[in-house]
Scaffold this motif. Structure first.
Motif: not given
Length: 378
Positions: A208-210, A238-240, A245-246
């Motif tokens: 999915x979108x992260x 997703x956003x860098x 962070x993940x």
């Protein structure tokens, strides 16, 4: 039947995710059934603009699409040219179908419809869920609703794609209880078969979108508490800053050797990606539908989804997977453990899911349901 779609963005603006695919799929299937579909949209493509002819009719897979310039480059998508075109032509159509809510483009279009004596069908695409209402600009949304939104909504016929979205929406306009209907979204499913992979290690997938909305942190924390061996494959972009962070969280939880960042998967790749998994997991904070659930089940991969996913009621009723709350990490970990041990149940789902999905998400049947919905909206 002559049908007009009004939508903030249209393909190839795939940056906006699932709704773009869903809306285009419906328009194209209606054309295949012999109806005439016109789309009024903008050149919106995130922070940039689509490189398409502006103000002219462009045929996109049989659908007549008019892209209009927007004067704002953000999510408001204000387009005076689209409003003018709607004012001039809205009465020429048998049905007007507005997609989305809260942005000025569709609110303005809804206002034009009311002024021209036209009652449109409205598909909010999850815009009335608690997450959307509280996560971003909640005070502005409340102000818009109290000043102009409430009156405009009374002049619409509601369409939703899930039971959860129905319950959320009628809280905003109780009149919809007698002036609305639920029809599933159309999902683009391939004809070909996909060979399921036999994994030595229990393989869990996410595609999915992260984004924080998708609940990936919840899944990571839950997996850190299970006592079985697993492999987690994360597909999407997703956003860098958020992805980093993940990735840092994965390191902190000492899960580096168990997590694979698989990157974005295109239309062809994603089904094989699902087929190589033992379980698809989506612990989202909110999803009004979730196409990926249908796609995963189509290739025989069972699902574990949160009770905030629109299709959770469907999955539960059809016995195609597991549902979990997400307020308690231990509950998610326990559900993951249960799916790991339920090998026979997973095998049954793998055998039966495709036939169930083929029956319930037959595109011709669903498109005919939309035609009936349009007829009842008048």
């Amino acid at each position: 039947m002559k049908i007009l779609f009004i939508v903030p963005s249209y393909k190839p603006a795939y940056i906006y995710g699932g709704p773009i695919v869903v809306i285009a799929r419906l328009a194209e299937r209606l054309v295949q059934l012999g109806h005439s579909v016109t789309v009024y949209t903008t050149t919106a493509n995130g922070k940039t603009e689509l490189q398409v002819p502006v103000g002219e009719t462009v045929m996109v897979n049989g659908v007549a699409v008019k892209y209009f310039k927007r004067i704002t480059k953000d999510h408001t998508h204000v387009s005076p040219a689209l409003y003018r075109a709607t004012w001039k032509t809205v009465r020429d159509f048998d049905v007007v179908h507005i997609h989305s809510w809260w942005n000025f483009l569709v609110i303005g279009a809804a206002m034009v419809c009311r002024m021209r004596g036209v009652k449109p069908v409205l598909s909010p695409h999850g815009m009335f869920c608690d997450y959307v209402l509280t996560a971003n600009n909640s005070k502005k949304k409340q102000l818009i609703h109290n000043t102009i939104g409430k009156g405009l909504l009374k002049n619409t016929f509601l369409h939703v794609s899930s039971h959860m979205e129905w319950q959320e929406s009628i809280q905003y306009n109780p009149k919809w209880k007698d002036d609305g209907a639920m029809v599933f979204n159309l999902v683009d499913l391939p004809v070909k078969d996909y060979t399921r992979k036999s994994n030595h290690v229990f393989t869990i997938s996410f595609l999915s979108r992260i984004d924080p909305k998708k609940g990936l942190e919840i899944l990571l924390y839950a997996l850190a508490r299970v006592r079985f061996n697993y492999r987690l494959r994360i597909a999407g972009s997703g956003e860098d800053e958020y992805v980093q962070k993940l990735q840092l969280l994965v390191q902190e939880l000492d899960m580096d050797d168990k997590v694979e960042w698989a990157g974005w998967k295109g239309p062809e790749e994603k089904f094989q990606f699902f087929a190589e998994s033992d379980l698809f997991v989506l612990t989202s904070l909110n999803e009004n539908f979730a196409i990926v659930v249908v796609e995963s089940l189509y290739v025989g991969t069972p699902v574990l989804i949160s009770n905030n996913v629109g299709l959770s009621k469907y999955v539960n009723e059809k016995n195609l997977g597991w549902i979990t709350g997400i307020e308690n990490i231990d509950e998610v970990a326990e559900k993951l453990t249960a799916t790991y041990h339920a090998q026979e149940e997973r095998s049954r789902i793998s055998r039966e899911a495709r036939n169930v999905i083929n029956n319930d998400f037959n595109e011709t049947k669903l498109a005919l349901d939309y035609v009936e919905l349009y007829e009842n909206s008048k």
